[in-house]
Design a protein around this motif. Sequence first.
Motif, PDB file in Angstrom:
ATOM      1  N   LYS A 154       0.821  -1.213   0.000  1.00 17.38           N
ATOM      2  CA  LYS A 154       0.000   0.000   0.000  1.00 17.38           C
ATOM      3  C   LYS A 154       0.859   1.268   0.000  1.00 17.38           C
ATOM      4  O   LYS A 154       0.360   2.355  -0.263  1.00 17.38           O
ATOM      5  CB  LYS A 154      -0.959   0.000   1.192  1.00 17.38           C
ATOM      6  CG  LYS A 154      -0.258   0.095   2.521  1.00 17.38           C
ATOM      7  CD  LYS A 154      -1.216   0.089   3.680  1.00 17.38           C
ATOM      8  CE  LYS A 154      -0.423   0.193   4.971  1.00 17.38           C
ATOM      9  NZ  LYS A 154      -1.228   0.343   6.127  1.00 17.38           N
ATOM     10  N   GLU A 155       2.142   1.132   0.234  1.00 15.83           N
ATOM     11  CA  GLU A 155       3.057   2.278   0.223  1.00 15.83           C
ATOM     12  C   GLU A 155       3.655   2.550  -1.159  1.00 15.83           C
ATOM     13  O   GLU A 155       4.499   3.443  -1.309  1.00 15.83           O
ATOM     14  CB  GLU A 155       4.186   2.058   1.237  1.00 15.83           C
ATOM     15  CG  GLU A 155       3.719   1.894   2.663  1.00 15.83           C
ATOM     16  CD  GLU A 155       3.061   3.144   3.214  1.00 15.83           C
ATOM     17  OE1 GLU A 155       3.602   4.244   3.021  1.00 15.83           O
ATOM     18  OE2 GLU A 155       1.988   3.013   3.836  1.00 15.83           O
ATOM     19  N   THR A 156       3.229   1.818  -2.166  1.00 15.82           N
ATOM     20  CA  THR A 156       3.774   1.966  -3.518  1.00 15.82           C
ATOM     21  C   THR A 156       3.700   3.407  -4.003  1.00 15.82           C
ATOM     22  O   THR A 156       4.601   3.872  -4.710  1.00 15.82           O
ATOM     23  CB  THR A 156       3.044   1.020  -4.491  1.00 15.82           C
ATOM     24  OG1 THR A 156       3.330  -0.328  -4.101  1.00 15.82           O
ATOM     25  CG2 THR A 156       3.502   1.220  -5.916  1.00 15.82           C
ATOM     26  N   TRP A 157       2.663   4.115  -3.630  1.00 10.73           N
ATOM     27  CA  TRP A 157       2.510   5.501  -4.087  1.00 10.73           C
ATOM     28  C   TRP A 157       3.730   6.346  -3.710  1.00 10.73           C
ATOM     29  O   TRP A 157       4.053   7.307  -4.394  1.00 10.73           O
ATOM     30  CB  TRP A 157       1.219   6.113  -3.528  1.00 10.73           C
ATOM     31  CG  TRP A 157       1.215   6.267  -2.036  1.00 10.73           C
ATOM     32  CD1 TRP A 157       0.822   5.337  -1.101  1.00 10.73           C
ATOM     33  CD2 TRP A 157       1.630   7.408  -1.290  1.00 10.73           C
ATOM     34  NE1 TRP A 157       0.973   5.827   0.170  1.00 10.73           N
ATOM     35  CE2 TRP A 157       1.466   7.109   0.087  1.00 10.73           C
ATOM     36  CE3 TRP A 157       2.133   8.654  -1.648  1.00 10.73           C
ATOM     37  CZ2 TRP A 157       1.772   8.011   1.094  1.00 10.73           C
ATOM     38  CZ3 TRP A 157       2.440   9.560  -0.635  1.00 10.73           C
ATOM     39  CH2 TRP A 157       2.252   9.231   0.714  1.00 10.73           C
ATOM     40  N   ARG A 158       4.423   5.964  -2.658  1.00  7.18           N
ATOM     41  CA  ARG A 158       5.590   6.733  -2.229  1.00  7.18           C
ATOM     42  C   ARG A 158       6.771   6.602  -3.189  1.00  7.18           C
ATOM     43  O   ARG A 158       7.651   7.451  -3.207  1.00  7.18           O
ATOM     44  CB  ARG A 158       6.038   6.303  -0.833  1.00  7.18           C
ATOM     45  CG  ARG A 158       5.024   6.589   0.249  1.00  7.18           C
ATOM     46  CD  ARG A 158       5.587   6.200   1.600  1.00  7.18           C
ATOM     47  NE  ARG A 158       4.658   6.408   2.673  1.00  7.18           N
ATOM     48  CZ  ARG A 158       4.468   7.574   3.309  1.00  7.18           C
ATOM     49  NH1 ARG A 158       5.144   8.642   2.923  1.00  7.18           N
ATOM     50  NH2 ARG A 158       3.600   7.667   4.284  1.00  7.18           N
ATOM     51  N   VAL A 159       6.805   5.518  -3.977  1.00  4.93           N
ATOM     52  CA  VAL A 159       7.940   5.275  -4.867  1.00  4.93           C
ATOM     53  C   VAL A 159       7.559   5.276  -6.346  1.00  4.93           C
ATOM     54  O   VAL A 159       8.428   5.170  -7.202  1.00  4.93           O
ATOM     55  CB  VAL A 159       8.645   3.940  -4.526  1.00  4.93           C
ATOM     56  CG1 VAL A 159       9.143   3.942  -3.085  1.00  4.93           C
ATOM     57  CG2 VAL A 159       7.747   2.745  -4.783  1.00  4.93           C
TER      58      VAL A 159
END
Length: 156
Positions: free
Chosen positions: A83-88
């Motif tokens: 769910k943290e993919t948006w950060r990269v």
Amino acid sequence: MRHVTFDNATIKDVSYVMAWLKPKDLEETLCQLAEGADMQRLGYALLMSGDTYVARYRGNPVMVFGTQVMSASTLQVWALGTKETWRVASAVIDYFKTRLVPHYAAQGYYALEARSLATHDEAHRWMRASGADTHGPAYEFGRDREMFLTFRWQNP
């Protein structure tokens, strides 16, 4: 992008991402596998089947992606994230366009392909932003006839 780093992925990186897949990536993955498939084995198979990279945010793995040879001219591209993919995501697009595509073009590959669940809009936006075009209409590809699209990076 300041806190994003890239490395060759390890089994630990892939296992972590596989354990924490975001729902749409999990849906897309599971519909291509036999019922009850072992996700950790899949992660190991992905790691061993070609080039596999990890994008980390502040040292933590949040996305793994890679390539597998399809033919003398074409590589299959895949990516899975938490769910943290948006950060990269924007850093991965830049890494893909400026490092990986030229690297594989220099090796003689002139096309890269990825298949994506037809309802996985986030993945489609990412692929288009990295230079891919949809190649043909949606077709049955999933275990239960889920519809998929093919994206191609042509003449990289």
